[in-house]
Structure formats: structure tokens, C-alpha cells
Design an enzyme around this catalytic site. Structure first.
Site, PDB file in Angstrom:
ATOM      1  N   ARG A 171      35.622  65.206  28.773  1.00 25.58           N
ATOM      2  CA  ARG A 171      36.039  64.068  29.607  1.00 25.58           C
ATOM      3  C   ARG A 171      35.015  62.938  29.561  1.00 25.58           C
ATOM      4  NH1 ARG A 171      39.267  64.937  34.253  1.00 25.58           N
ATOM      5  NH2 ARG A 171      37.885  63.778  35.623  1.00 25.58           N
ATOM      6  N   ARG A 175      28.097  57.302  24.166  1.00 30.03           N
ATOM      7  CA  ARG A 175      28.132  55.987  23.523  1.00 30.03           C
ATOM      8  C   ARG A 175      26.769  55.588  23.011  1.00 30.03           C
ATOM      9  NH1 ARG A 175      30.024  53.791  28.659  1.00 30.03           N
ATOM     10  NH2 ARG A 175      32.284  54.170  28.653  1.00 30.03           N
ATOM     11  N   ARG A 248      38.785  76.035  42.123  1.00 27.67           N
ATOM     12  CA  ARG A 248      37.430  75.817  42.607  1.00 27.67           C
ATOM     13  C   ARG A 248      37.553  74.926  43.830  1.00 27.67           C
ATOM     14  NH1 ARG A 248      32.869  78.327  42.756  1.00 27.67           N
ATOM     15  NH2 ARG A 248      31.031  77.009  42.571  1.00 27.67           N
ATOM     16  N   ARG A 279      26.768  66.007  44.162  1.00 25.70           N
ATOM     17  CA  ARG A 279      26.577  64.560  44.221  1.00 25.70           C
ATOM     18  C   ARG A 279      26.521  64.059  45.647  1.00 25.70           C
ATOM     19  NH1 ARG A 279      32.081  63.586  40.555  1.00 25.70           N
ATOM     20  NH2 ARG A 279      33.390  64.944  41.777  1.00 25.70           N
ATOM     21  N   GLU A 304      28.585  66.546  48.366  1.00 20.89           N
ATOM     22  CA  GLU A 304      29.709  67.347  47.858  1.00 20.89           C
ATOM     23  C   GLU A 304      29.184  68.703  47.369  1.00 20.89           C
ATOM     24  OE1 GLU A 304      32.289  64.849  45.489  1.00 20.89           O
ATOM     25  OE2 GLU A 304      32.752  66.570  44.224  1.00 20.89           O
ATOM     26  N   TYR A 352      44.177  69.611  35.441  1.00 19.41           N
ATOM     27  CA  TYR A 352      43.038  68.818  35.900  1.00 19.41           C
ATOM     28  C   TYR A 352      43.377  67.333  35.696  1.00 19.41           C
ATOM     29  CZ  TYR A 352      37.874  67.861  35.982  1.00 19.41           C
ATOM     30  OH  TYR A 352      36.601  67.431  36.248  1.00 19.41           O
ATOM     31  N   ASP A 354      43.818  63.345  36.441  1.00 17.38           N
ATOM     32  CA  ASP A 354      43.292  62.215  37.200  1.00 17.38           C
ATOM     33  C   ASP A 354      44.476  61.463  37.813  1.00 17.38           C
ATOM     34  OD1 ASP A 354      40.558  62.480  37.015  1.00 17.38           O
ATOM     35  OD2 ASP A 354      40.449  61.475  35.073  1.00 17.38           O
TER      36      ASP A 354
HETATM   37  P1  FAD Z   1      47.267  66.174  46.095  1.00 16.92           P
HETATM   38  O1  FAD Z   1      46.542  64.923  46.378  1.00 16.92           O
HETATM   39  O2  FAD Z   1      46.528  67.469  46.245  1.00 16.92           O
HETATM   40  O3  FAD Z   1      48.563  66.200  47.031  1.00 16.92           O
HETATM   41  C1  FAD Z   1      49.304  67.380  47.280  1.00 16.92           C
HETATM   42  C2  FAD Z   1      49.666  67.370  48.759  1.00 16.92           C
HETATM   43  O4  FAD Z   1      50.551  68.441  49.034  1.00 16.92           O
HETATM   44  C3  FAD Z   1      48.449  67.553  49.666  1.00 16.92           C
HETATM   45  O5  FAD Z   1      48.370  66.506  50.602  1.00 16.92           O
HETATM   46  C4  FAD Z   1      48.712  68.905  50.320  1.00 16.92           C
HETATM   47  O6  FAD Z   1      48.198  68.970  51.640  1.00 16.92           O
HETATM   48  C5  FAD Z   1      50.222  68.980  50.292  1.00 16.92           C
HETATM   49  N1  FAD Z   1      50.722  70.359  50.327  1.00 16.92           N
HETATM   50  C6  FAD Z   1      50.319  71.396  49.557  1.00 16.92           C
HETATM   51  N2  FAD Z   1      50.998  72.500  49.893  1.00 16.92           N
HETATM   52  C7  FAD Z   1      51.835  72.157  50.895  1.00 16.92           C
HETATM   53  C8  FAD Z   1      52.770  72.873  51.677  1.00 16.92           C
HETATM   54  N3  FAD Z   1      52.955  74.193  51.522  1.00 16.92           N
HETATM   55  N4  FAD Z   1      53.490  72.212  52.625  1.00 16.92           N
HETATM   56  C9  FAD Z   1      53.296  70.879  52.824  1.00 16.92           C
HETATM   57  N5  FAD Z   1      52.399  70.143  52.122  1.00 16.92           N
HETATM   58  C10 FAD Z   1      51.690  70.788  51.173  1.00 16.92           C
HETATM   59  N6  FAD Z   1      41.112  61.130  39.925  1.00 16.92           N
HETATM   60  C11 FAD Z   1      40.811  59.922  39.396  1.00 16.92           C
HETATM   61  O7  FAD Z   1      41.655  59.316  38.731  1.00 16.92           O
HETATM   62  N7  FAD Z   1      39.585  59.335  39.601  1.00 16.92           N
HETATM   63  C12 FAD Z   1      38.598  59.932  40.325  1.00 16.92           C
HETATM   64  O8  FAD Z   1      37.511  59.369  40.485  1.00 16.92           O
HETATM   65  C13 FAD Z   1      38.887  61.221  40.887  1.00 16.92           C
HETATM   66  N8  FAD Z   1      37.952  61.856  41.603  1.00 16.92           N
HETATM   67  C14 FAD Z   1      38.241  63.079  42.147  1.00 16.92           C
HETATM   68  C15 FAD Z   1      37.249  63.711  42.898  1.00 16.92           C
HETATM   69  C16 FAD Z   1      37.520  64.943  43.475  1.00 16.92           C
HETATM   70  C17 FAD Z   1      36.442  65.615  44.286  1.00 16.92           C
HETATM   71  C18 FAD Z   1      38.786  65.579  43.280  1.00 16.92           C
HETATM   72  C19 FAD Z   1      39.072  66.912  43.883  1.00 16.92           C
HETATM   73  C20 FAD Z   1      39.770  64.945  42.533  1.00 16.92           C
HETATM   74  C21 FAD Z   1      39.508  63.695  41.948  1.00 16.92           C
HETATM   75  N9  FAD Z   1      40.485  63.012  41.217  1.00 16.92           N
HETATM   76  C22 FAD Z   1      40.178  61.790  40.664  1.00 16.92           C
HETATM   77  C23 FAD Z   1      41.842  63.589  41.010  1.00 16.92           C
HETATM   78  C24 FAD Z   1      42.850  63.133  42.077  1.00 16.92           C
HETATM   79  O9  FAD Z   1      42.424  63.570  43.343  1.00 16.92           O
HETATM   80  C25 FAD Z   1      44.219  63.743  41.737  1.00 16.92           C
HETATM   81  O10 FAD Z   1      44.626  63.363  40.445  1.00 16.92           O
HETATM   82  C26 FAD Z   1      45.336  63.345  42.721  1.00 16.92           C
HETATM   83  O11 FAD Z   1      44.914  63.260  44.042  1.00 16.92           O
HETATM   84  C27 FAD Z   1      46.435  64.384  42.604  1.00 16.92           C
HETATM   85  O12 FAD Z   1      47.560  64.020  43.386  1.00 16.92           O
HETATM   86  P2  FAD Z   1      48.639  65.130  43.718  1.00 16.92           P
HETATM   87  O13 FAD Z   1      49.729  64.452  44.475  1.00 16.92           O
HETATM   88  O14 FAD Z   1      48.986  65.890  42.504  1.00 16.92           O
HETATM   89  O15 FAD Z   1      47.872  66.207  44.635  1.00 16.92           O
HETATM   90  N1  UDP Z   2      28.958  66.817  34.203  1.00 17.72           N
HETATM   91  C1  UDP Z   2      27.643  67.214  34.084  1.00 17.72           C
HETATM   92  N2  UDP Z   2      26.660  66.447  34.630  1.00 17.72           N
HETATM   93  C2  UDP Z   2      26.930  65.310  35.308  1.00 17.72           C
HETATM   94  C3  UDP Z   2      28.276  64.896  35.429  1.00 17.72           C
HETATM   95  C4  UDP Z   2      29.278  65.688  34.880  1.00 17.72           C
HETATM   96  O1  UDP Z   2      27.366  68.249  33.488  1.00 17.72           O
HETATM   97  O2  UDP Z   2      25.986  64.654  35.791  1.00 17.72           O
HETATM   98  C5  UDP Z   2      30.019  67.691  33.612  1.00 17.72           C
HETATM   99  C6  UDP Z   2      30.517  68.746  34.612  1.00 17.72           C
HETATM  100  O3  UDP Z   2      30.819  69.917  33.881  1.00 17.72           O
HETATM  101  C7  UDP Z   2      31.787  68.129  35.141  1.00 17.72           C
HETATM  102  C8  UDP Z   2      32.325  67.454  33.877  1.00 17.72           C
HETATM  103  O4  UDP Z   2      31.145  66.936  33.233  1.00 17.72           O
HETATM  104  O5  UDP Z   2      32.678  69.106  35.642  1.00 17.72           O
HETATM  105  C9  UDP Z   2      33.301  66.323  34.129  1.00 17.72           C
HETATM  106  O6  UDP Z   2      32.680  65.360  34.967  1.00 17.72           O
HETATM  107  P1  UDP Z   2      33.525  64.411  35.903  1.00 17.72           P
HETATM  108  O7  UDP Z   2      32.603  63.416  36.525  1.00 17.72           O
HETATM  109  O8  UDP Z   2      34.678  63.893  35.131  1.00 17.72           O
HETATM  110  O9  UDP Z   2      34.014  65.458  37.006  1.00 17.72           O
HETATM  111  P2  UDP Z   2      34.954  65.270  38.302  1.00 17.72           P
HETATM  112  O10 UDP Z   2      34.791  63.861  38.794  1.00 17.72           O
HETATM  113  O11 UDP Z   2      36.322  65.597  37.858  1.00 17.72           O
HETATM  114  O12 UDP Z   2      34.404  66.268  39.253  1.00 17.72           O
END
Ligand code: FAD
Ligand code: UDP
Length: 372
Positions: A171, A175, A248, A279, A304, A352, A354
């Protein structure tokens, strides 16, 4: 059958689907087990700062249609993600670029950096990378792997790097230019009013019931609509009949601090294994006005902590290794035999994804569903 569609989950997938179906004249009910909409992209105001409750969310895409789509519901700032990695007292720019290589080895030109990485790859003797450790070393060499990847990844995923799939590290860009932009995408930013407001606009006019778990009255919910869009956990939907998929989880610790600027950057990664969080986010830096004009005397930070996932915990990340992907495939095949349920999103599709991929997938799904 009171509704055309029951949408389970008010995250991005559910909200995009509900919006499109409602606009197409369908009757839609959205149920959400949490007390708020927007799923994991939820943001809330604290001390005048938009706080990302479930971790830093930066929208990025190269898909023009997705970018145009989301901008109907929010205006985006021009935030560019440029995290800093901290190893002991050393700070390195991410993603891996000439600034990182210069700090690590003192090299100045791309040719010098390339030569150093090639020397380290040759010394490691890796031909075809078979796991995340080998993949990382073959991208950036052993020094960067040891200081910036091994500890962070080990704690993030709860497994050593040689037991993890390579795709996780692919991911990240590598560069040979002095560019700290974490993403390669054409478009990037954060909704100025927060993601919750964006999702609120998507759901305008749609009936939404919060604090409502599908499993609390499964039969009743299935009976109330012609079709169901399910964005919760696919294995939970089938009562884990083939066994449980692995996830996870994370724990977020948020604090308001009486200081104007805690760490000088929105995202600082802590790459040593011994530090239990991966982080620290300082939320005000996602809003560009805080970097120049508008001063806010307090700041909000979130640590986090990655944690093991157990039933009942929030399943933030699917563990897409070979075992889990094979298990998912069994559930997916079962789901194909059920034409009245659409499984979508990160949990329903066990991917996984975004945000931009979730929006694209939801739009693809609605096109197929509503327009054939
Ligand atoms: P979710 O947002 O999980 O929505 C699913 C919903 O269903 C939830 O609100 C849940 O409560 C509900 N639900 C589940 N089961 C039930 C049930 N039985 N009854 C009623 N409701 C239910 N993406 C990016 O593009 N950029 C980023 O920088 C980025 N950072 C991230 C950082 C973290 C820590 C994490 C965890 C994810 C990150 N993502 C990022 C990914 C992003 O969060 C997801 O792509 C997006 O939120 C997924 O949307 P979704 O609708 O599939 O799932
Ligand atoms: N990663 C790492 N060191 C860093 C940042 C990221 O080793 O400082 C690795 C780690 O395995 C992570 C993966 O790169 O799960 C993808 O990073 P990203 O920032 O895309 O993770 P996310 O935002 O999805 O948690």
C-alpha cells in the site's frame, strides 16, 4: 414488506446505497447499531476541532467519478497527508522517499539512495518475496525495515512480519523524489465540516434508526423489506457456520490538552515495538485553517492502540491472509445463493478497503441493482 430496501449499517457503503435507492424512488430503512451515523468515518466536534473518533481518515482517490460523487455532499479541504515516523528520538518522513533515505543514510541523490537499497537487498539475498518481511526489505532495504516497519507492523497486526501477507506493505509508495505526500492519488482532502456532515447529506430524507442491531430481531427485519443490504460482518450473518473470520481491533485514547500545538503534525507514527500505540493523531492539523490563520488554544490528540479482536469487539481490520481469504470464499459462495441479500463494505466483503474503494463498490452495486 414495508420497504424496498433494508440497509444494515449507516457507514459509507450503506449511506451511498441508501442515497441512490432513495433518489431512485425506492423506500429505504437504514438501521445502525451504534448511536450515530457514518460508521468508522464518524467525526465529532470537540473544543471547536473536528475529531476523527475511529482513527485518522484522509480521503484520496484517482477515480474522477468517485471524487465528483463525494463532492456533492461535502466541500473538501486541500489537506495532504504527510505522516512522520518516530523511532526513539529520530524522526523520519513518510512514505519512504528521498527525505527518509537522506535522514537514514545521508545520501543526497536518487542514484545514491537506489544503490544503498540495492546493496541491502542483495545482502539479504531475497529473490521472490514470500511474506511482508521479505516484501518490505525488497522495497526499501533492511535498515528501514528494522527501524520503521518491523516494530510498527508487528504491533499493528499482532504477528511477526514473516507471517503476514505482502500486500499490506505494498500500500505504501516508495519514491526517489523529495515528496512526503503519503498517497499517489490525483485527489486528496478532508470534508471541511467533517465526515459526519457528509454522510448526513447522503442520508437526507432517508429513515434511519440508530441503536438498532439487526441481530436483535433478525426475522422481523428480514420480513420488513424486499431486499437487504448488509454491511456488517459476513460470518456473523451466517452464525459463523464455517468458523469465525479473524479481525484486528483498536483502542482509541483521546485527550484534550491545554496546549496550542502538541506535535506539529496531524499524524506521528511510533515505530518501536515496545511503545504500545502505533500513532498519535493531533486532529486540529487536519483543518488547514489551524495551520495558518485561526488559532485554537487547546488541542485534541488520540493514541491508537492495536488490540486482539474477540467476539463483541469492533472489527476494524479484516485479516486478509490465505486462511481467512479461503474461509471468506466459502461464505461468499453461500451468499451467492441468496439473491435477496447484498453484502457490501469492509465487513460484508471482508476486504481492506479504503473509503474511495467503498464508495466505488457501493456505486457499482447500486447501478447493478437499480438499473440492471
Ligand atoms: P463501516 O464504516 O464499518 O460501517 C458499517 C456499519 O455497520 C457500522 O456503523 C456498524 O456499526 C454497522 N453495523 C455492523 N453490524 C451491524 C448490525 N448487526 N446491525 C446494525 N448495524 C450494524 N480509508 C481511507 O480512505 N483513508 C484513511 O485514511 C483511512 N483510515 C482508516 C483508519 C482506521 C483506523 C480504520 C479502521 C480505517 C481507515 N480507513 C481509511 C478505511 C475506512 O474506515 C473504510 O473504508 C470505511 O469506513 C468502510 O465503510 P463501510 O461502510 O464498509 O464500513
Ligand atoms: N507501516 C509501517 N510503518 C509505518 C507505517 C505503515 O510498517 O510507519 C506498514 C504497516 O504494516 C501498515 C501498512 O504499512 O499496516 C499500511 O500502512 P497504512 O498507513 O496504509 O495503514 P492503515 O492506515 O490502513 O492503518
Amino acid at each position: 414488506m414495508q420497504y424496498d430496501y433494508l440497509v444494515v449499517g449507516a457507514g459509507l457503503f450503506g449511506a451511498v446505497f441508501a442515497h441512490e435507492a432513495f433518489q431512485a424512488g425506492k423506500s429505504v430503512l437504514v438501521i445502525e447499531k451504534r448511536s450515530h451515523i457514518a460508521g468508522n468515518v464518524y467525526t465529532e466536534d470537540m473544543e471547536g476541532i473536528q475529531v476523527h473518533r475511529y482513527g485518522a481518515h484522509i480521503f484520496h482517490t484517482s477515480d474522477q467519478a468517485v471524487w465528483d460523487y463525494v463532492r456533492q455532499f461535502a466541500s473538501f479541504n486541500r489537506y495532504i497527508n504527510a505522516p512522520v515516523a518516530r523511532y526513539g528520538s529520530e524522526l523520519y518522513n513518510l512514505p519512504f522517499n528521498m527525505n527518509t533515505f537522506n535522514k537514514m543514510w545521508g545520501v543526497v541523490t536518487p542514484a545514491q539512495a537506489r544503490a544503498e537499497i540495492d546493496r541491502q537487498i542483495a545482502a539479504a539475498g531475497i529473490q521472490t518475496p514470500k511474506n511482508l518481511e521479505e516484501q518490505a526489505i525488497s522495497m526499501v532495504g533492511t535498515d528501514i525495515y528494522e527501524k520503521l516497519i518491523r516494530g510498527y507492523t508487528g504491533k499493528q497486526w499482532g504477528r511477526p512480519c514473516n507471517e503476514l501477507p505482502s500486500f499490506i506493505i505494498k500500500r505504501l509508495p516508495v519514491r526517489f523524489v523529495y515528496d512526503n505526500n503519503y498517497f499517489n492519488d490525483t485527489y486528496q482532502g478532508i470534508p471541511e465540516e467533517g465526515y459526519t456532515a457528509m454522510v448526513e447529506h447522503m442520508l437526507k430524507g432517508v429513515e434511519v434508526r440508530l441503536n438498532t442491531d439487526f441481530f436483535a430481531d433478525r426475522a422481523g427485519f428480514l420480513a420488513c423489506a424486499k431486499k437487504v443490504v448488509f454491511t456488517g460482518m459476513l460470518d456473523a450473518y451466517y452464525d459463523y457456520c464455517f468458523g469465525a473470520l479473524e479481525y484486528r481491533s483498536l483502542r482509541f485514547e483521546t485527550e484534550v490538552l491545554d496546549c496550542e500545538n502538541f506535535q506539529g503534525n496531524a499524524v506521528v507514527n511510533y515505530t518501536e515495538y515496545e511503545i504500545p500505540y502505533t500513532r498519535i493523531i493531533e486532529h486540529k492539523h487536519f483543518a488547514l485553517q489551524c495551520q495558518g490563520g485561526k488559532a485554537v488554544s487547546k488541542t485534541v490528540i488520540t493514541r491508537e492502540y492495536p488490540t486482539a479482536w474477540r467476539p463483541g469487539d469492533e472489527p476494524y481490520y479484516p485479516m486478509n491472509d490465505a486462511r481467512n481469504n479461503a474461509l471468506y470464499e466459502k461464505y461468499r459462495e453461500k451468499a451467492v445463493g441468496e439473491p435477496n441479500v447484498i453484502f457490501g463494505g469492509r465487513l460484508g466483503m471482508y476486504r481492506y478497503f479504503d473509503m474511495h474503494q467503498v464508495v466505488a463498490e457501493a456505486l457499482r452495486c447500486t447501478r447493478e441493482e437499480l438499473h440492471g
